[in-house]
Scaffold this motif. Structure first.
Motif, PDB file in Angstrom:
ATOM      1  N   LEU A 259      36.396  39.145  39.314  1.00  0.00           N
ATOM      2  CA  LEU A 259      35.177  38.909  38.541  1.00  0.00           C
ATOM      3  C   LEU A 259      34.322  40.170  38.471  1.00  0.00           C
ATOM      4  O   LEU A 259      33.885  40.562  37.385  1.00  0.00           O
ATOM      5  CB  LEU A 259      34.364  37.764  39.154  1.00  0.00           C
ATOM      6  CG  LEU A 259      33.017  37.517  38.469  1.00  0.00           C
ATOM      7  CD1 LEU A 259      33.198  37.070  37.027  1.00  0.00           C
ATOM      8  CD2 LEU A 259      32.178  36.501  39.245  1.00  0.00           C
ATOM      9  N   ILE A 260      34.065  40.815  39.606  1.00  0.00           N
ATOM     10  CA  ILE A 260      33.200  42.005  39.559  1.00  0.00           C
ATOM     11  C   ILE A 260      33.904  43.161  38.863  1.00  0.00           C
ATOM     12  O   ILE A 260      33.242  43.995  38.227  1.00  0.00           O
ATOM     13  CB  ILE A 260      32.692  42.408  40.959  1.00  0.00           C
ATOM     14  CG1 ILE A 260      33.824  42.682  41.935  1.00  0.00           C
ATOM     15  CG2 ILE A 260      31.746  41.353  41.502  1.00  0.00           C
ATOM     16  CD1 ILE A 260      33.343  43.152  43.320  1.00  0.00           C
ATOM     17  N   TRP A 261      35.236  43.218  38.918  1.00  0.00           N
ATOM     18  CA  TRP A 261      35.953  44.238  38.141  1.00  0.00           C
ATOM     19  C   TRP A 261      35.691  44.010  36.649  1.00  0.00           C
ATOM     20  O   TRP A 261      35.402  44.953  35.910  1.00  0.00           O
ATOM     21  CB  TRP A 261      37.447  44.174  38.426  1.00  0.00           C
ATOM     22  CG  TRP A 261      37.835  44.476  39.843  1.00  0.00           C
ATOM     23  CD1 TRP A 261      37.107  45.187  40.758  1.00  0.00           C
ATOM     24  CD2 TRP A 261      39.027  44.067  40.511  1.00  0.00           C
ATOM     25  NE1 TRP A 261      37.787  45.238  41.956  1.00  0.00           N
ATOM     26  CE2 TRP A 261      38.958  44.571  41.835  1.00  0.00           C
ATOM     27  CE3 TRP A 261      40.155  43.327  40.138  1.00  0.00           C
ATOM     28  CZ2 TRP A 261      39.978  44.354  42.773  1.00  0.00           C
ATOM     29  CZ3 TRP A 261      41.170  43.107  41.067  1.00  0.00           C
ATOM     30  CH2 TRP A 261      41.077  43.616  42.355  1.00  0.00           C
ATOM     31  N   GLN A 265      33.472  46.384  33.862  1.00  0.00           N
ATOM     32  CA  GLN A 265      34.056  46.889  32.615  1.00  0.00           C
ATOM     33  C   GLN A 265      33.228  46.452  31.409  1.00  0.00           C
ATOM     34  O   GLN A 265      32.931  47.258  30.513  1.00  0.00           O
ATOM     35  CB  GLN A 265      35.502  46.392  32.480  1.00  0.00           C
ATOM     36  CG  GLN A 265      36.468  47.010  33.485  1.00  0.00           C
ATOM     37  CD  GLN A 265      37.863  46.401  33.383  1.00  0.00           C
ATOM     38  OE1 GLN A 265      38.106  45.496  32.586  1.00  0.00           O
ATOM     39  NE2 GLN A 265      38.772  46.897  34.200  1.00  0.00           N
ATOM     40  N   ASP A 266      32.848  45.178  31.372  1.00  0.00           N
ATOM     41  CA  ASP A 266      32.076  44.677  30.234  1.00  0.00           C
ATOM     42  C   ASP A 266      30.684  45.306  30.183  1.00  0.00           C
ATOM     43  O   ASP A 266      30.147  45.571  29.106  1.00  0.00           O
ATOM     44  CB  ASP A 266      31.967  43.149  30.306  1.00  0.00           C
ATOM     45  CG  ASP A 266      33.271  42.450  29.933  1.00  0.00           C
ATOM     46  OD1 ASP A 266      34.184  43.136  29.418  1.00  0.00           O
ATOM     47  OD2 ASP A 266      33.373  41.225  30.140  1.00  0.00           O
ATOM     48  N   TRP A 267      30.087  45.523  31.347  1.00  0.00           N
ATOM     49  CA  TRP A 267      28.764  46.138  31.395  1.00  0.00           C
ATOM     50  C   TRP A 267      28.806  47.554  30.817  1.00  0.00           C
ATOM     51  O   TRP A 267      27.904  47.952  30.082  1.00  0.00           O
ATOM     52  CB  TRP A 267      28.260  46.158  32.828  1.00  0.00           C
ATOM     53  CG  TRP A 267      26.965  46.888  33.019  1.00  0.00           C
ATOM     54  CD1 TRP A 267      25.719  46.454  32.661  1.00  0.00           C
ATOM     55  CD2 TRP A 267      26.783  48.177  33.609  1.00  0.00           C
ATOM     56  NE1 TRP A 267      24.766  47.392  33.000  1.00  0.00           N
ATOM     57  CE2 TRP A 267      25.394  48.463  33.582  1.00  0.00           C
ATOM     58  CE3 TRP A 267      27.645  49.116  34.167  1.00  0.00           C
ATOM     59  CZ2 TRP A 267      24.870  49.653  34.094  1.00  0.00           C
ATOM     60  CZ3 TRP A 267      27.120  50.293  34.682  1.00  0.00           C
ATOM     61  CH2 TRP A 267      25.760  50.555  34.633  1.00  0.00           C
ATOM     62  N   LYS A 268      29.846  48.291  31.110  1.00  0.00           N
ATOM     63  CA  LYS A 268      29.965  49.646  30.569  1.00  0.00           C
ATOM     64  C   LYS A 268      30.036  49.623  29.044  1.00  0.00           C
ATOM     65  O   LYS A 268      29.481  50.490  28.367  1.00  0.00           O
ATOM     66  CB  LYS A 268      31.203  50.336  31.148  1.00  0.00           C
ATOM     67  CG  LYS A 268      31.074  50.679  32.627  1.00  0.00           C
ATOM     68  CD  LYS A 268      32.380  51.225  33.182  1.00  0.00           C
ATOM     69  CE  LYS A 268      32.269  51.479  34.688  1.00  0.00           C
ATOM     70  NZ  LYS A 268      33.562  51.935  35.262  1.00  0.00           N
ATOM     71  N   ALA A 269      30.730  48.623  28.505  1.00  0.00           N
ATOM     72  CA  ALA A 269      30.886  48.546  27.054  1.00  0.00           C
ATOM     73  C   ALA A 269      29.675  47.926  26.361  1.00  0.00           C
ATOM     74  O   ALA A 269      29.407  48.246  25.192  1.00  0.00           O
ATOM     75  CB  ALA A 269      32.141  47.734  26.720  1.00  0.00           C
ATOM     76  N   LEU A 270      28.946  47.049  27.047  1.00  0.00           N
ATOM     77  CA  LEU A 270      27.901  46.253  26.401  1.00  0.00           C
ATOM     78  C   LEU A 270      26.527  46.447  27.022  1.00  0.00           C
ATOM     79  O   LEU A 270      25.613  45.649  26.770  1.00  0.00           O
ATOM     80  CB  LEU A 270      28.279  44.763  26.470  1.00  0.00           C
ATOM     81  CG  LEU A 270      29.609  44.374  25.824  1.00  0.00           C
ATOM     82  CD1 LEU A 270      29.988  42.947  26.178  1.00  0.00           C
ATOM     83  CD2 LEU A 270      29.533  44.548  24.313  1.00  0.00           C
ATOM     84  N   PRO A 281      27.392  45.871  37.894  1.00  0.00           N
ATOM     85  CA  PRO A 281      27.339  44.552  38.527  1.00  0.00           C
ATOM     86  C   PRO A 281      27.893  44.525  39.950  1.00  0.00           C
ATOM     87  O   PRO A 281      27.372  43.790  40.803  1.00  0.00           O
ATOM     88  CB  PRO A 281      28.181  43.691  37.579  1.00  0.00           C
ATOM     89  CG  PRO A 281      27.943  44.316  36.238  1.00  0.00           C
ATOM     90  CD  PRO A 281      27.903  45.793  36.511  1.00  0.00           C
ATOM     91  N   SER A 282      28.906  45.322  40.219  1.00  0.00           N
ATOM     92  CA  SER A 282      29.468  45.347  41.567  1.00  0.00           C
ATOM     93  C   SER A 282      28.449  45.812  42.596  1.00  0.00           C
ATOM     94  O   SER A 282      28.484  45.385  43.759  1.00  0.00           O
ATOM     95  CB  SER A 282      30.711  46.246  41.615  1.00  0.00           C
ATOM     96  OG  SER A 282      30.392  47.554  41.169  1.00  0.00           O
TER      97      SER A 282
END
Length: 370
Positions: A259-261, A265-270, A281-282
């Motif tokens: 989940l944190i992986w 990844q999504d946070w970097k893109a969005l 998030p991690s």
């Protein structure tokens, strides 16, 4: 690796469910509600009415409690069969009665929460120095919930606020901010314990709707906890409340790694959608979340276990929980594969002691766990 020795070291158990019979709680409730209960019953939804939750005599792990005829009968049972048997230095009572979190009459739910808390303080915390308590709150109304936290939040035996996993809204939403303000005022972690998913006023236990069997229901609990975790992070709760800690209880643990992986990844893109989220998030997970062990997911190939423990920062973020006295109770003797000494010490004692402000271990006794 330096593995744990055979010393019988004491532990902190972060999830013990004491008995709070409804008839015992009645004396702590206002007269109007005692009369309503006598006339109409408790008017609370029940998780047990929908699913067959294993175990004998309603999900108890060990032999059924037999009264010894004293007011402390169940407390004596708890001492003998758990605290003494497993050398529990501190046990955290996580209560019961989570059905109040799915009730429609919020004032009644608030009265039940207060009665539950007063019962635990008088019948457990005042009579057994090894026990600590949790504040059960009517989370449907954050103002009433904050009032209950303020009422008993400074009691020396109370160390966290507790709610069920089932909810009407993800817990990161600003609707709940009065609760977190109260948690911060009293330096209390906010704990989410699995229960009441899809019951009463709460949303279904899965995104696809309701399920048929308890095994499906049990499997779905982690996905709801995932939604709460993502909500806390992306709604910016920890930017507004930087000292708040959140405990995720009884939903397993190894699912956190992928989940944190994914969230990173999504946070970097969005990240342009949530500019108030200042860190990956991690990092919010490592700084603000704690998770309890029961029920532990064990991979078929045990060589996979320790890398996954590292991935969830187990040495700093994981705390031992037994879930006593339920049928799927985890004994501290057998719950984990063999752990390195430092990791064992962190999981079974230090992480909980640091989070809850508990004293260091009083003593160690020689001998093997039997």
């Amino acid at each position: 690796m330096n593995f744990m020795s055979t010393k019988k070291r004491s532990v902190i158990d972060t999830d013990i469910h004491g008995s709070a019979p409804r008839e015992g709680m009645l004396e702590y409730m206002p007269r109007i509600y005692r009369e309503q209960v006598a006339t109409f019953g408790w008017r609370l939804p029940a998780q047990g009415g929908m699913f067959l939750n294993g175990g004998t005599n309603g999900s108890m792990q060990d032999e059924a409690h037999v009264s010894d005829g004293t007011e402390d009968s169940y407390l004596n049972h708890l001492r003998k069969n758990h605290l003494d048997r497993y050398n529990v230095e501190y046990g955290i009572l996580t209560g019961g009665g989570y059905e109040v979190h799915a009730a429609t009459d919020i004032d009644f739910a608030a009265a039940v929460c207060s009665a539950h808390n007063d019962y635990y303080i008088e019948r457990y915390l005042s009579r057994e120095p090894r026990l600590r308590g949790s504040i059960l709150i009517p989370k449907q109304d954050p103002v009433l919930a904050a009032k209950e936290i303020d009422r008993i939040g400074d009691h020396p035996g109370v160390i966290q606020v507790i709610v069920s996993n089932g909810a009407q809204k993800p817990y990161g939403q600003r609707f709940y901010h009065p609760i977190y303000e109260a948690c911060v005022r009293h330096n209390l972690p906010f704990t989410i314990h699995v229960s009441m998913e899809g019951i009463g006023i709460n949303n279904p236990p899965t995104g696809a709707g309701h399920v048929t069997s308890y095994i499906e229901y049990r499997a779905a609990r982690a996905q709801i906890m995932m939604a709460h975790m993502a909500s806390f992070i992306f709604e910016g709760v920890f930017e507004k409340f930087p000292t708040l800690k959140v405990v995720m209880m009884e939903a397993g643990m190894l699912w956190i790694a992928p989940l944190i992986w994914r969230l990173d990844q999504d946070w970097k893109a969005l990240r342009h959608q949530t500019p108030w989220v200042k860190e990956p998030p991690s990092e919010y997970y490592r700084k603000h979340f704690r998770v309890t062990s029961q029920p532990i997911e064990l991979p078929e190939k045990m060589e996979m276990f320790h890398p996954m423990m590292e991935a969830i920062s187990a040495e700093t973020n994981l705390m031992f929980a037994s879930d006593y006295p339920h049928w799927d109770f985890d004994s501290p003797m057998h719950a984990f594969p063999k752990l390195p000494a430092k990791m064992w010490e962190r999981i079974f004692y230090q992480n909980a002691a640091e989070l809850y402000g508990l004293p260091q271990r009083k003593a160690e006794t020689e001998g093997t766990l039997a």
